[in-house]
Design a protein around this motif. Structure first.
Motif, PDB file in Angstrom:
ATOM      1  N   ILE A 112       0.859  -1.174   0.000  1.00 30.13           N
ATOM      2  CA  ILE A 112       0.000   0.000   0.000  1.00 30.13           C
ATOM      3  C   ILE A 112       0.893   1.220   0.000  1.00 30.13           C
ATOM      4  O   ILE A 112       1.837   1.317   0.784  1.00 30.13           O
ATOM      5  N   SER A 113       0.596   2.187  -0.876  1.00 28.16           N
ATOM      6  CA  SER A 113       1.326   3.455  -0.923  1.00 28.16           C
ATOM      7  C   SER A 113       0.455   4.555  -0.333  1.00 28.16           C
ATOM      8  O   SER A 113      -0.716   4.699  -0.708  1.00 28.16           O
ATOM      9  N   TYR A 114       1.018   5.305   0.575  1.00 30.31           N
ATOM     10  CA  TYR A 114       0.296   6.392   1.223  1.00 30.31           C
ATOM     11  C   TYR A 114       0.870   7.735   0.781  1.00 30.31           C
ATOM     12  O   TYR A 114       2.093   7.890   0.624  1.00 30.31           O
ATOM     13  N   VAL A 115      -0.044   8.685   0.573  1.00 29.97           N
ATOM     14  CA  VAL A 115       0.334  10.076   0.320  1.00 29.97           C
ATOM     15  C   VAL A 115      -0.234  10.920   1.446  1.00 29.97           C
ATOM     16  O   VAL A 115      -1.403  10.764   1.827  1.00 29.97           O
ATOM     17  N   PHE A 116       0.582  11.796   1.995  1.00 34.04           N
ATOM     18  CA  PHE A 116       0.171  12.634   3.120  1.00 34.04           C
ATOM     19  C   PHE A 116      -0.027  14.071   2.630  1.00 34.04           C
ATOM     20  O   PHE A 116       0.913  14.704   2.122  1.00 34.04           O
ATOM     21  N   ILE A 117      -1.258  14.535   2.746  1.00 32.20           N
ATOM     22  CA  ILE A 117      -1.595  15.904   2.333  1.00 32.20           C
ATOM     23  C   ILE A 117      -1.674  16.755   3.601  1.00 32.20           C
ATOM     24  O   ILE A 117      -2.520  16.537   4.463  1.00 32.20           O
ATOM     25  N   VAL A 118      -0.759  17.688   3.704  1.00 29.34           N
ATOM     26  CA  VAL A 118      -0.692  18.550   4.881  1.00 29.34           C
ATOM     27  C   VAL A 118      -1.140  19.950   4.477  1.00 29.34           C
ATOM     28  O   VAL A 118      -0.592  20.548   3.546  1.00 29.34           O
ATOM     29  N   GLU A 119      -2.150  20.468   5.167  1.00 30.70           N
ATOM     30  CA  GLU A 119      -2.704  21.798   4.853  1.00 30.70           C
ATOM     31  C   GLU A 119      -2.678  22.679   6.098  1.00 30.70           C
ATOM     32  O   GLU A 119      -3.065  22.250   7.188  1.00 30.70           O
ATOM     33  N   ASN A 120      -2.249  23.919   5.903  1.00 28.70           N
ATOM     34  CA  ASN A 120      -2.298  24.925   6.976  1.00 28.70           C
ATOM     35  C   ASN A 120      -3.663  25.592   6.900  1.00 28.70           C
ATOM     36  O   ASN A 120      -3.915  26.428   6.047  1.00 28.70           O
ATOM     37  N   THR A 121      -4.562  25.190   7.802  1.00 25.63           N
ATOM     38  CA  THR A 121      -5.919  25.736   7.787  1.00 25.63           C
ATOM     39  C   THR A 121      -6.061  26.956   8.706  1.00 25.63           C
ATOM     40  O   THR A 121      -7.159  27.493   8.852  1.00 25.63           O
ATOM     41  N   GLY A 122      -4.938  27.343   9.319  1.00 23.53           N
ATOM     42  CA  GLY A 122      -4.984  28.523  10.194  1.00 23.53           C
ATOM     43  C   GLY A 122      -4.621  29.797   9.450  1.00 23.53           C
ATOM     44  O   GLY A 122      -4.611  29.830   8.217  1.00 23.53           O
ATOM     45  N   ASN A 123      -4.289  30.856  10.253  1.00 23.53           N
ATOM     46  CA  ASN A 123      -3.948  32.140   9.641  1.00 23.53           C
ATOM     47  C   ASN A 123      -2.560  32.619  10.047  1.00 23.53           C
ATOM     48  O   ASN A 123      -2.236  33.803   9.930  1.00 23.53           O
ATOM     49  N   VAL A 124      -1.747  31.638  10.576  1.00 19.81           N
ATOM     50  CA  VAL A 124      -0.357  31.968  10.892  1.00 19.81           C
ATOM     51  C   VAL A 124       0.547  30.978  10.186  1.00 19.81           C
ATOM     52  O   VAL A 124       0.144  29.855   9.862  1.00 19.81           O
ATOM     53  N   THR A 125       1.773  31.376   9.955  1.00 22.53           N
ATOM     54  CA  THR A 125       2.741  30.514   9.281  1.00 22.53           C
ATOM     55  C   THR A 125       3.242  29.442  10.241  1.00 22.53           C
ATOM     56  O   THR A 125       3.556  29.724  11.403  1.00 22.53           O
ATOM     57  N   LEU A 126       3.305  28.194   9.728  1.00 20.01           N
ATOM     58  CA  LEU A 126       3.791  27.077  10.514  1.00 20.01           C
ATOM     59  C   LEU A 126       5.154  26.632  10.001  1.00 20.01           C
ATOM     60  O   LEU A 126       5.428  26.706   8.800  1.00 20.01           O
ATOM     61  N   THR A 127       6.005  26.181  10.928  1.00 20.50           N
ATOM     62  CA  THR A 127       7.358  25.777  10.545  1.00 20.50           C
ATOM     63  C   THR A 127       7.696  24.415  11.149  1.00 20.50           C
ATOM     64  O   THR A 127       7.034  23.935  12.068  1.00 20.50           O
ATOM     65  N   ASN A 128       8.759  23.831  10.594  1.00 20.90           N
ATOM     66  CA  ASN A 128       9.285  22.544  11.088  1.00 20.90           C
ATOM     67  C   ASN A 128       8.159  21.522  11.256  1.00 20.90           C
ATOM     68  O   ASN A 128       7.933  20.958  12.319  1.00 20.90           O
ATOM     69  N   ILE A 129       7.498  21.225  10.156  1.00 22.47           N
ATOM     70  CA  ILE A 129       6.323  20.360  10.186  1.00 22.47           C
ATOM     71  C   ILE A 129       6.752  18.909   9.960  1.00 22.47           C
ATOM     72  O   ILE A 129       7.447  18.591   8.992  1.00 22.47           O
ATOM     73  N   GLN A 130       6.316  18.038  10.896  1.00 22.57           N
ATOM     74  CA  GLN A 130       6.667  16.617  10.851  1.00 22.57           C
ATOM     75  C   GLN A 130       5.401  15.758  10.810  1.00 22.57           C
ATOM     76  O   GLN A 130       4.404  16.077  11.452  1.00 22.57           O
ATOM     77  N   VAL A 131       5.484  14.700  10.042  1.00 19.36           N
ATOM     78  CA  VAL A 131       4.399  13.703  10.007  1.00 19.36           C
ATOM     79  C   VAL A 131       4.906  12.440  10.695  1.00 19.36           C
ATOM     80  O   VAL A 131       6.022  11.991  10.443  1.00 19.36           O
ATOM     81  N   GLN A 132       4.060  11.890  11.565  1.00 20.04           N
ATOM     82  CA  GLN A 132       4.375  10.631  12.244  1.00 20.04           C
ATOM     83  C   GLN A 132       3.304   9.592  11.898  1.00 20.04           C
ATOM     84  O   GLN A 132       2.118   9.905  11.865  1.00 20.04           O
ATOM     85  N   ASP A 133       3.767   8.367  11.639  1.00 23.46           N
ATOM     86  CA  ASP A 133       2.846   7.245  11.374  1.00 23.46           C
ATOM     87  C   ASP A 133       3.441   6.012  12.029  1.00 23.46           C
ATOM     88  O   ASP A 133       4.512   5.546  11.643  1.00 23.46           O
ATOM     89  N   VAL A 134       2.760   5.485  13.029  1.00 25.51           N
ATOM     90  CA  VAL A 134       3.325   4.410  13.845  1.00 25.51           C
ATOM     91  C   VAL A 134       2.798   3.026  13.448  1.00 25.51           C
ATOM     92  O   VAL A 134       2.940   2.070  14.201  1.00 25.51           O
ATOM     93  N   LEU A 135       2.175   2.915  12.261  1.00 25.42           N
ATOM     94  CA  LEU A 135       1.722   1.607  11.810  1.00 25.42           C
ATOM     95  C   LEU A 135       2.925   0.667  11.711  1.00 25.42           C
ATOM     96  O   LEU A 135       3.885   0.953  10.984  1.00 25.42           O
ATOM     97  N   PRO A 136       2.916  -0.468  12.438  1.00 24.01           N
ATOM     98  CA  PRO A 136       4.076  -1.377  12.402  1.00 24.01           C
ATOM     99  C   PRO A 136       4.376  -1.848  10.975  1.00 24.01           C
ATOM    100  O   PRO A 136       3.481  -2.254  10.242  1.00 24.01           O
TER     101      PRO A 136
END
Length: 335
Positions: free
Chosen positions: A1-25
């Motif tokens: 299975i191939s996963y694509v992670f779509i990350v969206e900033n839904t707020g009104n401030v700039t976000l930095t150093n963004i990390q995605v975690q997925d703990v599926l064994p």
């Protein structure tokens, strides 16, 4: 299975150093971090992951996965994760809109259905198609898991028909049990591509049902995709009405009576025996293979005496409308 992670900033401030975690064994996550996301900006290329489907997934029928994302808050401390902004992933194709953390955003996990195939196959054969009545034959029953889902608590119906008498059985694995009383063969677990074998040895009778059927009575693991291969059968055609025309009623317990195979199938039979002069020396209806060479016929010898050794002639009327069987027999006496 191939996963694509779509990350969206839904707020009104700039976000930095963004990390995605997925703990599926077993999941292999690559990419990141995302250095910066402006308000309204979307990133769908930085993080990807691959996952190899396991046997447990096939048994379950699906893979359920959730990821999380974190970013440094404005003016946050890079060394203090407690001030990070975090969120749990949501599957946009799932309209359930579950929100277990109560943050007002849906957090539906991504559920991927896998190609689970549940298919048990039963096959049966017998080692002798035309045995003589009284012989032993062995039925071999194989149960194979030809799907990709683990099967458990399998019960195979293997009832011995009335044309046989159970002798013994052997099986390929210690976790298998068979009862000739209930006719049930139990297999605790059958992994994909695994085959288990049961051999049942029986004695062939002169009458009864010879069609032996084995089928899947029950199992746990899924709905069988092909019930047409859940049953198989084997049948013998006994060699019957073989007349053993020599016997020696001398008291040694061997070959003591005049035997005709399968005579039990013809309960209305009549047997007559004549000596060489044409005198009837024995007659009975419903003969049961129990004549030991005594006379109950005309007084050629004393009634109930043993007939002397020699050649005699029989007439066997099966009582079914067919022509009588006629032939000779020989009584051999050592004393």
């Amino acid at each position: 299975i191939s996963y694509v992670f779509i990350v969206e900033n839904t707020g009104n401030v700039t976000l930095t150093n963004i990390q995605v975690q997925d703990v599926l064994p077993g999941l292999m996550l690559t990419g990141g971090p995302i250095a910066q996301l402006l308000p309204g900006e979307i990133d769908s290329t930085t993080f990807t992951a691959t996952y190899i489907i396991t046997q447990e997934d096939l048994d379950t029928g699906s893979v359920t996965n959730s990821a999380s994302v974190s970013s440094e808050a404005p003016r946050g401390d890079l060394n203090d994760p407690s001030d990070d902004i975090v969120d749990t992933s949501d599957d946009p194709n799932d309209s359930s809109n579950e929100d277990p953390n109560g943050d007002g955003d849906p957090d539906d996990p991504t559920v991927t259905l896998v190609n689970s195939i549940y298919d048990l196959e039963v096959s049966k054969e017998v080692d002798e198609l035309e045995p003589v009545v009284g012989d032993e034959v062995t039925f071999t029953i194989e149960v194979a898991n030809i799907g990709n889902v683990t099967a458990t608590d399998i019960v195979i119906s293997e009832q011995i028909p009335s044309g046989y008498v159970y002798v013994n059985h052997i099986a390929t694995n210690g976790n298998i049990s068979y009862s000739d009383i209930t006719g049930e063969w139990t297999i605790t677990q059958l992994d994909p591509d695994q085959v288990e074998i049961l051999q049942v040895t029986v004695e062939v009778l002169g009458f009864g049902d010879y069609l032996n059927i084995a089928y899947v009575q029950s199992s746990v693991g899924g709905n069988d995709v092909n019930i047409g291969n859940d049953e198989d059968s084997a049948e013998v055609d006994p060699i019957c009405l073989t007349i053993y025309n020599e016997f020696s009623p001398d008291g040694d317990g061997v070959n003591e009576t005049f035997v005709i195979d399968c005579l039990e199938r013809f309960p209305d039979n009549k047997l007559e025996v004549y000596n060489r002069w044409g005198n009837m020396v024995y007659s009975t209806r419903g003969y049961l293979n129990d004549w030991s060479g005594t006379t109950n016929g005309r007084a050629v010898v004393k009634d109930s005496d043993n007939l002397p050794a020699g050649t005699y002639y029989y007439v066997l009327d099966l009582g079914d409308g067919s022509d009588p069987r006629v032939g000779w027999l020989y009584i051999n006496r050592k004393n």
